[in-house]
Scaffold this motif. Sequence first.
Motif, PDB file in Angstrom:
ATOM      1  N   UNK A 193      37.802  39.740  37.023  1.00  0.00           N
ATOM      2  CA  UNK A 193      36.508  40.169  36.502  1.00  0.00           C
ATOM      3  C   UNK A 193      35.448  39.097  36.615  1.00  0.00           C
ATOM      4  N   UNK A 194      35.834  37.838  36.413  1.00  0.00           N
ATOM      5  CA  UNK A 194      34.896  36.726  36.558  1.00  0.00           C
ATOM      6  C   UNK A 194      34.390  36.635  38.002  1.00  0.00           C
ATOM      7  N   UNK A 195      35.302  36.782  38.950  1.00  0.00           N
ATOM      8  CA  UNK A 195      34.921  36.649  40.354  1.00  0.00           C
ATOM      9  C   UNK A 195      34.007  37.788  40.788  1.00  0.00           C
ATOM     10  N   UNK A 196      34.268  38.983  40.296  1.00  0.00           N
ATOM     11  CA  UNK A 196      33.399  40.116  40.594  1.00  0.00           C
ATOM     12  C   UNK A 196      32.003  39.867  40.035  1.00  0.00           C
ATOM     13  N   UNK A 197      31.936  39.337  38.826  1.00  0.00           N
ATOM     14  CA  UNK A 197      30.633  39.046  38.216  1.00  0.00           C
ATOM     15  C   UNK A 197      29.895  37.960  38.986  1.00  0.00           C
ATOM     16  N   UNK A 198      30.628  36.941  39.457  1.00  0.00           N
ATOM     17  CA  UNK A 198      29.999  35.842  40.186  1.00  0.00           C
ATOM     18  C   UNK A 198      29.586  36.246  41.593  1.00  0.00           C
ATOM     19  N   UNK A 199      30.413  37.076  42.246  1.00  0.00           N
ATOM     20  CA  UNK A 199      30.145  37.430  43.638  1.00  0.00           C
ATOM     21  C   UNK A 199      29.351  38.698  43.817  1.00  0.00           C
ATOM     22  N   UNK A 200      29.227  39.477  42.758  1.00  0.00           N
ATOM     23  CA  UNK A 200      28.499  40.723  42.871  1.00  0.00           C
ATOM     24  C   UNK A 200      29.319  41.763  43.598  1.00  0.00           C
ATOM     25  N   UNK A 257      32.697  45.065  42.970  1.00  0.00           N
ATOM     26  CA  UNK A 257      33.484  45.919  42.099  1.00  0.00           C
ATOM     27  C   UNK A 257      34.963  45.645  42.349  1.00  0.00           C
ATOM     28  N   UNK A 258      35.773  46.106  41.416  1.00  0.00           N
ATOM     29  CA  UNK A 258      37.218  46.053  41.561  1.00  0.00           C
ATOM     30  C   UNK A 258      37.706  47.445  41.950  1.00  0.00           C
ATOM     31  N   UNK A 259      38.078  47.658  43.213  1.00  0.00           N
ATOM     32  CA  UNK A 259      38.583  48.984  43.582  1.00  0.00           C
ATOM     33  C   UNK A 259      39.869  49.333  42.865  1.00  0.00           C
ATOM     34  N   UNK A 260      40.601  48.308  42.453  1.00  0.00           N
ATOM     35  CA  UNK A 260      41.817  48.493  41.671  1.00  0.00           C
ATOM     36  C   UNK A 260      41.613  47.813  40.321  1.00  0.00           C
ATOM     37  N   UNK A 261      41.384  48.609  39.287  1.00  0.00           N
ATOM     38  CA  UNK A 261      41.087  48.057  37.964  1.00  0.00           C
ATOM     39  C   UNK A 261      42.266  47.297  37.368  1.00  0.00           C
ATOM     40  N   UNK A 262      43.456  47.502  37.903  1.00  0.00           N
ATOM     41  CA  UNK A 262      44.635  46.811  37.382  1.00  0.00           C
ATOM     42  C   UNK A 262      44.884  45.476  38.092  1.00  0.00           C
ATOM     43  N   UNK A 263      44.024  45.130  39.040  1.00  0.00           N
ATOM     44  CA  UNK A 263      44.221  43.905  39.811  1.00  0.00           C
ATOM     45  C   UNK A 263      44.194  42.679  38.900  1.00  0.00           C
TER      46      UNK A 263
END
Length: 271
Positions: free
Chosen positions: A12-19, A21-27
């Motif tokens: 979640x941190x990396x998604x927020x920093x890189x802009x 989404x997580x296609x797999x929410x369980x990742x």
Amino acid sequence: MCGRYVMARAAGDLVALGGGVLPDETLEIRPNWNVAPTADVPILLEREADGSVRRELHVARWGLVPPWAKELAVGSRAFNARSETVTVKPTFRAAVRSRRCAVPVQGYYEWRAPEPGAKGPDGRAARKQPYYVHPVGAGDGEGPVIWFAGLYEWWQDPEAAARGEDAWVLSTTILTMDAPSADEGGVLGELGALHDRLPVPLTAATMDAWLEPVKLGSADEAAALVATVTAEAFDVARGWALHPVGTAVGSVRNNGPELIQQLEDPHPTLL
């Protein structure tokens, strides 16, 4: 080059920093303070679907395995790609034209060779000294991350079905370039004295261009994009710092935040 690095941030941190989404929410990304080739690592890429482009975080095997490879082990020799030859080398030339990604790292390790004839405190020949390179303000494992220019590929394992496993393997590599001159001032000179190669970092603008999910029409177009990215790399590197760390990082069996702690009293001939 980049042969070991740190990635202990949550997905979640990396998604927020890189802009993205997580296609797999369980990742989940397991904290790793000593990432080595063939490990699973996060990558950020863009995909076009339903007429729109989406930036996604995935996990890939570090070490690029091209689709034509006969075995997965090919990737263990392709964890870095030289920017000067990436458009012509068979392992990388297809990926650089259409499958580009960004590899997030909190910092990376590099080993500096001692000066010729240098002696250690025991009077014997001095050994290489590992250093931890990281963004300023992130020396403790927190703070910003570096986004390295990378490539990715999908490889189909012909024996996976017999083992009851998923046949598709996603893999990645990190681009490198000539390091700054050791005669440069500041951190660029320190990086130049540390190693003759530098993993290629991305600015926000070059990351947008690098990740754009378009297939480039020729090797020349790919070379032009690589040149655009490498031209901005030293500007990013000016925002880095480095410090000596213990030699425990040399073994993948060692893994923990203590690996990035600054070595307080390195031998002076190695500085």
